[in-house]
Scaffold this motif. Structure first.
Motif, PDB file in Angstrom:
ATOM      1  N   GLU A 247     -10.919   9.654   0.761  1.00 15.94           N
ATOM      2  CA  GLU A 247     -10.651   8.842   1.876  1.00 15.94           C
ATOM      3  C   GLU A 247      -9.462   8.057   1.538  1.00 15.94           C
ATOM      4  OE1 GLU A 247     -14.251   6.915   3.243  1.00 15.94           O
ATOM      5  OE2 GLU A 247     -15.223   8.714   3.692  1.00 15.94           O
ATOM      6  N   GLY A 248      -9.372   7.592   0.161  1.00 11.71           N
ATOM      7  CA  GLY A 248      -8.248   6.564  -0.021  1.00 11.71           C
ATOM      8  C   GLY A 248      -6.757   7.209  -0.109  1.00 11.71           C
ATOM      9  N   ASN A 249      -6.918   8.545   0.122  1.00  9.05           N
ATOM     10  CA  ASN A 249      -5.516   9.164   0.029  1.00  9.05           C
ATOM     11  C   ASN A 249      -5.098   9.767   1.257  1.00  9.05           C
ATOM     12  OD1 ASN A 249      -6.254  10.389  -3.092  1.00  9.05           O
ATOM     13  ND2 ASN A 249      -4.934   8.845  -2.658  1.00  9.05           N
ATOM     14  N   LEU A 250      -5.810   9.255   2.364  1.00  4.87           N
ATOM     15  CA  LEU A 250      -5.453   9.931   3.672  1.00  4.87           C
ATOM     16  C   LEU A 250      -4.089   9.333   4.171  1.00  4.87           C
ATOM     17  CD1 LEU A 250      -8.792   9.392   5.799  1.00  4.87           C
ATOM     18  CD2 LEU A 250      -8.094  11.519   4.308  1.00  4.87           C
ATOM     19  N   GLU A 251      -3.678   8.300   4.007  1.00  2.25           N
ATOM     20  CA  GLU A 251      -2.417   7.772   4.205  1.00  2.25           C
ATOM     21  C   GLU A 251      -1.303   7.772   3.048  1.00  2.25           C
ATOM     22  OE1 GLU A 251      -1.853   7.109   7.476  1.00  2.25           O
ATOM     23  OE2 GLU A 251      -4.100   7.357   7.903  1.00  2.25           O
ATOM     24  N   LYS A 252      -1.729   7.815   1.777  1.00  2.00           N
ATOM     25  CA  LYS A 252      -0.645   7.710   0.827  1.00  2.00           C
ATOM     26  C   LYS A 252      -1.176   7.991  -0.360  1.00  2.00           C
ATOM     27  CE  LYS A 252      -1.511   3.165  -0.447  1.00  2.00           C
ATOM     28  NZ  LYS A 252      -1.969   3.221  -1.688  1.00  2.00           N
ATOM     29  N   PRO A 253      -0.531   8.290  -1.462  1.00  2.00           N
ATOM     30  CA  PRO A 253      -1.107   8.585  -2.968  1.00  2.00           C
ATOM     31  C   PRO A 253      -1.653   7.110  -3.335  1.00  2.00           C
ATOM     32  CG  PRO A 253       1.037   9.138  -2.884  1.00  2.00           C
ATOM     33  CD  PRO A 253       1.086   8.500  -1.551  1.00  2.00           C
ATOM     34  N   PHE A 254      -2.359   7.082  -4.465  1.00  2.00           N
ATOM     35  CA  PHE A 254      -2.996   5.969  -5.116  1.00  2.00           C
ATOM     36  C   PHE A 254      -2.049   4.957  -5.558  1.00  2.00           C
ATOM     37  CE2 PHE A 254      -6.643   8.809  -6.347  1.00  2.00           C
ATOM     38  CZ  PHE A 254      -7.444   8.292  -5.270  1.00  2.00           C
ATOM     39  N   GLY A 255      -2.327   3.635  -5.389  1.00  2.00           N
ATOM     40  CA  GLY A 255      -1.565   2.532  -6.077  1.00  2.00           C
ATOM     41  C   GLY A 255      -0.243   2.061  -5.093  1.00  2.00           C
ATOM     42  N   ASP A 256       0.536   1.504  -5.610  1.00  2.00           N
ATOM     43  CA  ASP A 256       1.609   0.878  -4.971  1.00  2.00           C
ATOM     44  C   ASP A 256       2.915   1.990  -4.660  1.00  2.00           C
ATOM     45  OD1 ASP A 256       0.395  -1.445  -4.635  1.00  2.00           O
ATOM     46  OD2 ASP A 256       1.220  -2.157  -6.421  1.00  2.00           O
ATOM     47  N   SER A 257       3.646   1.759  -3.863  1.00  3.98           N
ATOM     48  CA  SER A 257       5.089   2.466  -3.782  1.00  3.98           C
ATOM     49  C   SER A 257       5.988   1.746  -4.581  1.00  3.98           C
ATOM     50  CB  SER A 257       5.617   2.671  -2.427  1.00  3.98           C
ATOM     51  OG  SER A 257       5.748   1.608  -1.791  1.00  3.98           O
ATOM     52  N   PHE A 258       7.065   2.072  -5.214  1.00  2.00           N
ATOM     53  CA  PHE A 258       7.847   1.382  -5.780  1.00  2.00           C
ATOM     54  C   PHE A 258       9.397   2.090  -6.047  1.00  2.00           C
ATOM     55  CE2 PHE A 258       5.726   3.884  -8.944  1.00  2.00           C
ATOM     56  CZ  PHE A 258       6.786   4.463  -9.820  1.00  2.00           C
ATOM     57  N   ILE A 259      10.196   1.864  -6.523  1.00  2.00           N
ATOM     58  CA  ILE A 259      11.898   2.679  -6.396  1.00  2.00           C
ATOM     59  C   ILE A 259      11.633   3.126  -7.904  1.00  2.00           C
ATOM     60  CG2 ILE A 259      14.122   2.324  -6.679  1.00  2.00           C
ATOM     61  CD1 ILE A 259      12.972   1.510  -3.874  1.00  2.00           C
ATOM     62  N   ALA A 294      -6.848   2.264 -12.927  1.00  2.00           N
ATOM     63  CA  ALA A 294      -7.490   1.525 -11.846  1.00  2.00           C
ATOM     64  C   ALA A 294      -8.979   2.131 -11.926  1.00  2.00           C
ATOM     65  CB  ALA A 294      -6.960   1.793 -10.662  1.00  2.00           C
ATOM     66  N   LYS A 295     -10.024   1.310 -11.627  1.00  3.91           N
ATOM     67  CA  LYS A 295     -11.286   1.857 -11.417  1.00  3.91           C
ATOM     68  C   LYS A 295     -11.542   2.385 -10.198  1.00  3.91           C
ATOM     69  CE  LYS A 295     -16.110   0.735 -12.653  1.00  3.91           C
ATOM     70  NZ  LYS A 295     -17.076  -0.788 -13.219  1.00  3.91           N
ATOM     71  N   PHE A 296     -12.165   3.429 -10.124  1.00  7.78           N
ATOM     72  CA  PHE A 296     -12.645   4.184  -8.801  1.00  7.78           C
ATOM     73  C   PHE A 296     -13.842   3.287  -8.277  1.00  7.78           C
ATOM     74  CE2 PHE A 296     -10.708   7.998 -10.518  1.00  7.78           C
ATOM     75  CZ  PHE A 296      -9.861   8.201  -9.371  1.00  7.78           C
ATOM     76  N   THR A 297     -13.748   3.413  -7.037  1.00  7.66           N
ATOM     77  CA  THR A 297     -14.961   2.834  -6.233  1.00  7.66           C
ATOM     78  C   THR A 297     -16.483   3.585  -6.548  1.00  7.66           C
ATOM     79  OG1 THR A 297     -14.428   4.145  -4.221  1.00  7.66           O
ATOM     80  CG2 THR A 297     -13.599   1.897  -4.322  1.00  7.66           C
ATOM     81  N   ASP A 298     -17.323   3.055  -6.319  1.00  3.22           N
ATOM     82  CA  ASP A 298     -18.834   3.707  -6.691  1.00  3.22           C
ATOM     83  C   ASP A 298     -18.988   4.881  -6.019  1.00  3.22           C
ATOM     84  OD1 ASP A 298     -19.603   1.629  -8.441  1.00  3.22           O
ATOM     85  OD2 ASP A 298     -20.774   0.432  -6.883  1.00  3.22           O
ATOM     86  N   ASP A 302     -12.163   5.923  -3.355  1.00 10.05           N
ATOM     87  CA  ASP A 302     -10.912   5.263  -3.516  1.00 10.05           C
ATOM     88  C   ASP A 302     -10.625   4.377  -4.796  1.00 10.05           C
ATOM     89  OD1 ASP A 302      -8.196   3.991  -2.826  1.00 10.05           O
ATOM     90  OD2 ASP A 302      -9.269   3.103  -0.857  1.00 10.05           O
ATOM     91  N   ILE A 303      -9.641   3.596  -5.083  1.00  9.18           N
ATOM     92  CA  ILE A 303      -9.731   2.938  -6.581  1.00  9.18           C
ATOM     93  C   ILE A 303      -9.836   1.386  -5.924  1.00  9.18           C
ATOM     94  CG2 ILE A 303      -8.202   4.321  -7.771  1.00  9.18           C
ATOM     95  CD1 ILE A 303      -5.875   2.731  -6.729  1.00  9.18           C
ATOM     96  N   VAL A 304     -10.537   0.876  -6.927  1.00  8.73           N
ATOM     97  CA  VAL A 304     -10.847  -0.676  -6.566  1.00  8.73           C
ATOM     98  C   VAL A 304      -9.750  -1.536  -6.458  1.00  8.73           C
ATOM     99  CG1 VAL A 304     -12.279  -2.657  -7.700  1.00  8.73           C
ATOM    100  CG2 VAL A 304     -13.187  -0.447  -7.971  1.00  8.73           C
ATOM    101  N   THR A 305      -8.850  -1.421  -6.959  1.00 12.91           N
ATOM    102  CA  THR A 305      -7.632  -2.114  -6.808  1.00 12.91           C
ATOM    103  C   THR A 305      -6.350  -1.313  -6.223  1.00 12.91           C
ATOM    104  OG1 THR A 305      -8.451  -3.533  -8.976  1.00 12.91           O
ATOM    105  CG2 THR A 305      -6.222  -4.154  -8.021  1.00 12.91           C
ATOM    106  N   PRO A 306      -6.448  -1.311  -4.939  1.00  8.15           N
ATOM    107  CA  PRO A 306      -5.321  -0.403  -4.553  1.00  8.15           C
ATOM    108  C   PRO A 306      -3.861  -1.051  -4.512  1.00  8.15           C
ATOM    109  CG  PRO A 306      -6.363  -1.466  -2.692  1.00  8.15           C
ATOM    110  CD  PRO A 306      -7.138  -1.835  -4.008  1.00  8.15           C
ATOM    111  N   THR A 307      -3.729  -2.395  -5.014  1.00 13.57           N
ATOM    112  CA  THR A 307      -2.578  -2.956  -5.260  1.00 13.57           C
ATOM    113  C   THR A 307      -2.617  -3.670  -6.592  1.00 13.57           C
ATOM    114  OG1 THR A 307      -3.142  -4.952  -4.059  1.00 13.57           O
ATOM    115  CG2 THR A 307      -1.922  -3.185  -2.764  1.00 13.57           C
ATOM    116  N   GLY A 308      -1.537  -3.840  -7.305  1.00 14.25           N
ATOM    117  CA  GLY A 308      -1.487  -4.623  -8.380  1.00 14.25           C
ATOM    118  C   GLY A 308      -2.314  -4.155  -9.637  1.00 14.25           C
TER     119      GLY A 308
END
Length: 454
Positions: A247-259, A294-298, A302-308
């Motif tokens: 479910e955490g990837n329905l809109e985008k990959p994991f984590g932040d986007s960057f250049i 990043a730690k995965f949710t239980d 998804d991952i626990v910390t989607p940003t930072g």
């Protein structure tokens, strides 16, 4: 290494050129099921308990180079005929002319299924007619076997997709399987087209894991995708699938986007690549390129910390190059952080050759794509200084076989350097495995099995 594993060195034809004193021989083809991870910490994975650690003799650590970041290029650290072989994965029609599966980012692991070992293999593959896995490929293939020596068979996906190519467990082609509440292929993972590259979109560097009774695949979309980054697939059956997207990837990959990445990637489309999974007990972490995790949710959606995203505590080189293929492996109570790094050659002021894990620069030439490793008492670190664990073995994983033997994968990178040479390229991009040696609880290092470890 068992006698059966020794016999697996004998095969159809020699694939890898002897080059600088190194060669690897291929062999023949295997199975599918359900699992529980092979325990790297089990009695089988450790030296015999009857002999005390103080009395046991382990291989020695090699002295570190005088300058941190200098590469160790000794032939003992290469995959060779006496310590490695190419897995005889079942061929698909596209592989028959070559006689071996073309693969990058080779991944192999061992699990225990109903008391019996189950080996899995996967990696980045290409489509017929393309020399590489870009600007598109057709997804993720999985092979299974009851033993490291085989027989290796494509995962039996015929009951899921009778008309699709056997062994293909996920592909952008499966977008038609999306249903309300069940996404197999997100919009950002679909094939797309532009005037410069034509058809675009692919999956890179997959890993197969079994965790808390479920099969997972962590992979990433590459530079030619609509969005570049790591994602998680969850099986609703066995290792063969069917898989759906987390479910955490329905809109985008994991984590932040960057250049990042090549200039043709749209701003905001690049996320963190080379995703892998490390589990311990009931917890699991996503391991990302260079130094992120990043730690995965239980519920593993998804991952626990989607940003930072947090970072591993490492001892970087100076300058620190771009690293790939981050992988964490626990053995002997220690955590081993593995990276892939290019050994680049350059000329010292006295005219001698320097070989080091440098950043790209004028006069620095890519030579070998190596596996470098650091060790820590904890997952997060701090990690030790890195050492060269395997020459030409970059972008790999470490694993323990069902007899407790230690192995690493390799593929021999044909993109640049030593294995891009016309005399060697036909033997590159292969599903290779090489034995590892551990220098014990005091030395705490893992190396490709050396001929001379004194």
């Amino acid at each position: 290494m068992t006698s059966a594993e020794k016999r697996s060195h004998v095969g159809r034809r020699s694939l890898l050129a002897a080059g600088a004193g190194m060669g690897v021989t291929a062999a023949l083809p295997a199975a599918s099921a359900q699992a529980a991870p092979a325990k790297a910490e089990s009695a089988k994975a450790e030296p015999a308990k009857a002999v005390s650690a103080s009395a046991r003799r382990y291989p020695s650590n090699w002295p570190d180079p005088s300058s941190y970041g200098v590469a160790d290029t000794r032939l003992d650290l290469w995959p060779r005929d006496d310590n490695s072989f190419v897995l005889p994965l079942e061929l698909r029609p596209r592989d028959e002319e070559r006689g071996v599966v073309w693969i990058r980012d080779t991944y192999v692991n061992c699990f225990v299924v109903d008391g019996r070992p189950l080996y899995v293999a996967t990696g980045t593959t290409r489509v017929p007619g393309l020399a590489v896995a870009a600007p598109w490929n057709d997804g993720i293939f999985v092979w299974t076997a009851p033993s490291l020596k085989g027989p290796w068979r494509l995962a039996d996906t015929t009951g899921i997709r009778p008309d699709a190519e056997k062994g293909k467990v996920w592909s952008p082609e499966f977008v038609d399987e999306n249903r309300s509440g069940r996404t197999v292929v997100a919009p950002w993972q679909e094939y797309w087209y532009d005037t410069k590259y034509g058809k675009r979109g692919h999956a890179w560097a997959p890993e197969v894991h079994y965790f808390r009774g479920k099969w997972y695949i962590v992979a990433c979309t590459g530079d030619y995708a609509q969005k570049v980054g790591s994602f998680l697939l969850v099986s609703e059956g066995g290792v063969e699938g069917p898989y759906r997207l987390a479910e955490g990837n329905l809109e985008k990959p994991f984590g932040d986007s960057f250049i990042g990445g090549p200039s043709f990637i749209e701003p905001g489309a690049y996320h963190h690549i080379d995703g892998g999974l490390f589990s311990e007990g009931d917890d699991a972490w996503l391991v990302l390129h260079n130094n992120l995790y990043a730690k995965f949710t239980d519920d593993m959606e998804d991952i626990v910390t989607p940003t930072g995203l947090p970072t591993f505590q490492q001892q970087p080189y100076s300058p620190e190059p771009y690293l790939e293929g981050a992988y964490v492996f626990k053995y002997g109570g220690k955590y081993y952080l593995v990276h892939a790094a290019w050994d680049r050659t350059s000329v010292n002021s006295d005219g001698t050759t320097r070989q080091a894990y440098d950043t790209a620069a004028t006069g620095r030439v890519q030579y070998q794509y190596d596996a470098i490793v650091a060790v820590s008492d904890t997952f997060e670190g701090p990690y030790s200084q890195r050492w060269t664990a395997g020459v030409g073995a970059g972008h790999n994983n470490f694993f323990v076989d069902h007899s407790g033997g230690l192995w690493a994968t390799f593929f021999l990178n044909p993109a640049a350097g030593y294995y891009s040479d016309s005399a060697r390229v036909d033997g590159a991009a292969v599903p290779g495995v090489v034995r590892l040696e551990w220098t014990g609880p005091k030395g705490k290092r893992l190396y490709v099995e050396r001929r001379n470890s004194a």
